[in-house]
Motif scaffolding. Sequence first.
Motif, mmCIF file in Angstrom:
data_model
loop_
_atom_site.group_PDB
_atom_site.id
_atom_site.type_symbol
_atom_site.label_atom_id
_atom_site.label_comp_id
_atom_site.label_asym_id
_atom_site.label_seq_id
_atom_site.Cartn_x
_atom_site.Cartn_y
_atom_site.Cartn_z
ATOM 1 N N MET A 78 18.941 -33.472 -5.626
ATOM 2 C CA MET A 78 18.657 -33.629 -7.054
ATOM 3 C C MET A 78 18.462 -35.101 -7.428
ATOM 4 S SD MET A 78 18.300 -32.446 -10.111
ATOM 5 C CE MET A 78 18.508 -32.929 -11.813
ATOM 6 N N LEU A 79 19.356 -35.978 -6.900
ATOM 7 C CA LEU A 79 19.267 -37.398 -7.228
ATOM 8 C C LEU A 79 17.973 -38.000 -6.693
ATOM 9 C CD1 LEU A 79 20.526 -39.929 -8.422
ATOM 10 C CD2 LEU A 79 21.718 -40.295 -6.233
ATOM 11 N N HIS A 80 17.609 -37.638 -5.478
ATOM 12 C CA HIS A 80 16.360 -38.151 -4.893
ATOM 13 C C HIS A 80 15.163 -37.721 -5.730
ATOM 14 C CE1 HIS A 80 12.812 -37.803 -2.208
ATOM 15 N NE2 HIS A 80 13.245 -38.949 -1.736
ATOM 16 N N ALA A 81 15.130 -36.462 -6.126
ATOM 17 C CA ALA A 81 14.019 -35.944 -6.936
ATOM 18 C C ALA A 81 13.955 -36.649 -8.287
ATOM 19 C CB ALA A 81 14.166 -34.443 -7.131
ATOM 20 N N LEU A 82 15.119 -36.938 -8.864
ATOM 21 C CA LEU A 82 15.159 -37.618 -10.160
ATOM 22 C C LEU A 82 14.645 -39.047 -10.049
ATOM 23 C CD1 LEU A 82 15.929 -37.645 -13.128
ATOM 24 C CD2 LEU A 82 18.260 -38.252 -12.459
ATOM 25 N N ILE A 83 15.039 -39.744 -8.986
ATOM 26 C CA ILE A 83 14.577 -41.123 -8.789
ATOM 27 C C ILE A 83 13.063 -41.160 -8.613
ATOM 28 C CG2 ILE A 83 14.627 -43.092 -7.205
ATOM 29 C CD1 ILE A 83 17.573 -42.425 -6.672
ATOM 30 N N VAL A 84 12.542 -40.245 -7.809
ATOM 31 C CA VAL A 84 11.096 -40.175 -7.569
ATOM 32 C C VAL A 84 10.352 -39.875 -8.862
ATOM 33 C CG1 VAL A 84 9.304 -38.807 -6.441
ATOM 34 C CG2 VAL A 84 11.275 -39.576 -5.128
ATOM 35 N N THR A 85 10.892 -38.953 -9.660
ATOM 36 C CA THR A 85 10.270 -38.615 -10.944
ATOM 37 C C THR A 85 10.261 -39.811 -11.883
ATOM 38 O OG1 THR A 85 11.018 -36.319 -10.729
ATOM 39 C CG2 THR A 85 10.398 -37.059 -12.933
ATOM 40 N N ALA A 86 11.382 -40.554 -11.914
ATOM 41 C CA ALA A 86 11.468 -41.728 -12.783
ATOM 42 C C ALA A 86 10.456 -42.795 -12.380
ATOM 43 C CB ALA A 86 12.885 -42.294 -12.748
ATOM 44 N N LEU A 87 10.325 -43.038 -11.078
ATOM 45 C CA LEU A 87 9.373 -44.048 -10.602
ATOM 46 C C LEU A 87 7.936 -43.659 -10.928
ATOM 47 C CD1 LEU A 87 10.936 -44.951 -7.134
ATOM 48 C CD2 LEU A 87 10.963 -46.323 -9.219
ATOM 49 N N ALA A 88 7.641 -42.374 -10.788
ATOM 50 C CA ALA A 88 6.290 -41.904 -11.113
ATOM 51 C C ALA A 88 5.995 -42.099 -12.593
ATOM 52 C CB ALA A 88 6.144 -40.424 -10.741
ATOM 53 N N GLY A 89 6.956 -41.736 -13.445
ATOM 54 C CA GLY A 89 6.748 -41.868 -14.885
ATOM 55 C C GLY A 89 6.621 -43.311 -15.325
ATOM 56 N N LEU A 90 7.462 -44.177 -14.759
ATOM 57 C CA LEU A 90 7.491 -45.567 -15.208
ATOM 58 C C LEU A 90 6.363 -46.405 -14.618
ATOM 59 C CD1 LEU A 90 11.338 -46.145 -15.238
ATOM 60 C CD2 LEU A 90 9.822 -45.612 -17.146
ATOM 61 N N ALA A 91 5.487 -45.775 -13.837
ATOM 62 C CA ALA A 91 4.284 -46.480 -13.401
ATOM 63 C C ALA A 91 3.417 -46.856 -14.597
ATOM 64 C CB ALA A 91 3.487 -45.608 -12.427
ATOM 65 N N THR A 92 3.595 -46.171 -15.730
ATOM 66 C CA THR A 92 2.866 -46.552 -16.942
ATOM 67 C C THR A 92 3.195 -47.981 -17.351
ATOM 68 O OG1 THR A 92 4.642 -45.598 -18.291
ATOM 69 C CG2 THR A 92 2.764 -44.190 -17.845
ATOM 70 N N THR A 93 4.415 -48.423 -17.044
ATOM 71 C CA THR A 93 4.811 -49.795 -17.393
ATOM 72 C C THR A 93 3.961 -50.806 -16.654
ATOM 73 O OG1 THR A 93 7.084 -48.988 -17.682
ATOM 74 C CG2 THR A 93 6.773 -51.365 -17.566
ATOM 75 N N LEU A 94 3.652 -50.533 -15.392
ATOM 76 C CA LEU A 94 2.796 -51.439 -14.620
ATOM 77 C C LEU A 94 1.408 -51.513 -15.240
ATOM 78 C CD1 LEU A 94 3.787 -50.467 -10.961
ATOM 79 C CD2 LEU A 94 4.597 -52.402 -12.329
ATOM 80 N N GLY A 95 0.891 -50.346 -15.655
ATOM 81 C CA GLY A 95 -0.399 -50.348 -16.339
ATOM 82 C C GLY A 95 -0.343 -51.132 -17.635
ATOM 83 N N GLY A 96 0.769 -50.989 -18.356
ATOM 84 C CA GLY A 96 0.938 -51.733 -19.604
ATOM 85 C C GLY A 96 1.000 -53.228 -19.368
ATOM 86 N N MET A 97 1.671 -53.637 -18.298
ATOM 87 C CA MET A 97 1.766 -55.071 -17.991
ATOM 88 C C MET A 97 0.406 -55.649 -17.631
ATOM 89 S SD MET A 97 5.330 -54.982 -15.803
ATOM 90 C CE MET A 97 5.269 -56.720 -15.354
ATOM 91 N N ALA A 98 -0.408 -54.868 -16.940
ATOM 92 C CA ALA A 98 -1.753 -55.334 -16.592
ATOM 93 C C ALA A 98 -2.617 -55.512 -17.832
ATOM 94 C CB ALA A 98 -2.415 -54.346 -15.630
ATOM 95 N N ALA A 99 -2.340 -54.716 -18.871
ATOM 96 C CA ALA A 99 -3.156 -54.756 -20.083
ATOM 97 C C ALA A 99 -2.885 -55.976 -20.944
ATOM 98 C CB ALA A 99 -2.928 -53.483 -20.905
ATOM 99 N N VAL A 100 -1.741 -56.634 -20.748
ATOM 100 C CA VAL A 100 -1.370 -57.742 -21.647
ATOM 101 C C VAL A 100 -1.464 -59.098 -20.964
ATOM 102 C CG1 VAL A 100 0.129 -56.220 -22.987
ATOM 103 C CG2 VAL A 100 1.109 -57.539 -21.101
ATOM 104 N N VAL A 101 -2.132 -59.160 -19.829
ATOM 105 C CA VAL A 101 -2.314 -60.457 -19.160
ATOM 106 C C VAL A 101 -3.068 -61.417 -20.077
ATOM 107 C CG1 VAL A 101 -3.429 -61.625 -17.220
ATOM 108 C CG2 VAL A 101 -2.229 -59.451 -16.867
#
Length: 254
Positions: free
Chosen positions: A1-24
């Motif tokens: 369960m913990l592994h699946a939750l961590i993987v899900t969180a990383l997938a979702g928070l990839a939006t943050t990387l896209g957001g950071m690229a947008a504000v360069v």
Amino acid sequence: MLHALIVTALAGLATTLGGMAAVVRRPGKRIMALAMGFAAGVMLTVSLADMLPAALGEYLAAFSPWGAGLAAASLLCMGMVVAGLLEGVLPEEKAFRGVGDSQKARVLRSALVTALALLLHNLPEGILTLFTGVADPQVGLRLALAIGLHNLPEGLAVAAPLYYATGSRAKAVGAAFLSGLAEPVGAVLAFFVLGRFLTPGFLNGLVVLVAGIMSWVSVFELLPTGFGFDKKGWTATGFGAGLVVMALGISVLS
């Protein structure tokens, strides 16, 4: 369960990387026209070439071709109606005039509608990723990788217009972060609170409903806002680029 939750969180928070690229760099009108068109292309392709076919395949296994098509079309139209109602709840453009001229107010309003649509989109994605990861960690990891890569341009779609309208990098990246946070948070709540109600049929219906919402936002919010910059060629180019990028991503990762 913990592994699946961590993987899900990383997938979702990839939006943050896209957001950071947008504000360069703060975009001008040409780049904003390109970005709005790109966001529309991304969301429309995800909706009609990824979410809808996946759910339709499940319906075809359970119903006749006519029944499956009717079910998918009905839910898609229902999602568009829901999007129109949600958009109507938001204040009019004049309420956002504090950010500057009318164009920035329109962009800010579109950014909020887009963020809301992607928030709704990320909820079923998070549920599917978590449940898949619990059932089969390897398949869950592959699904999380695919969703994470999809989330990069989605984060850009949220952050770029918000940064243009407000000039705040923190608000733009924060909005991208929150839209992605919906995946792990929604998945956990669904797992513990709604787990016994989350049947495959319910999730498929939710996916098609959200596809309708995202399609509506693409056509009625993002593209008109992009064309409003009087750089129609740039908006059209961005739209085409969004279609190509997401189509290639879906093909490679499917």
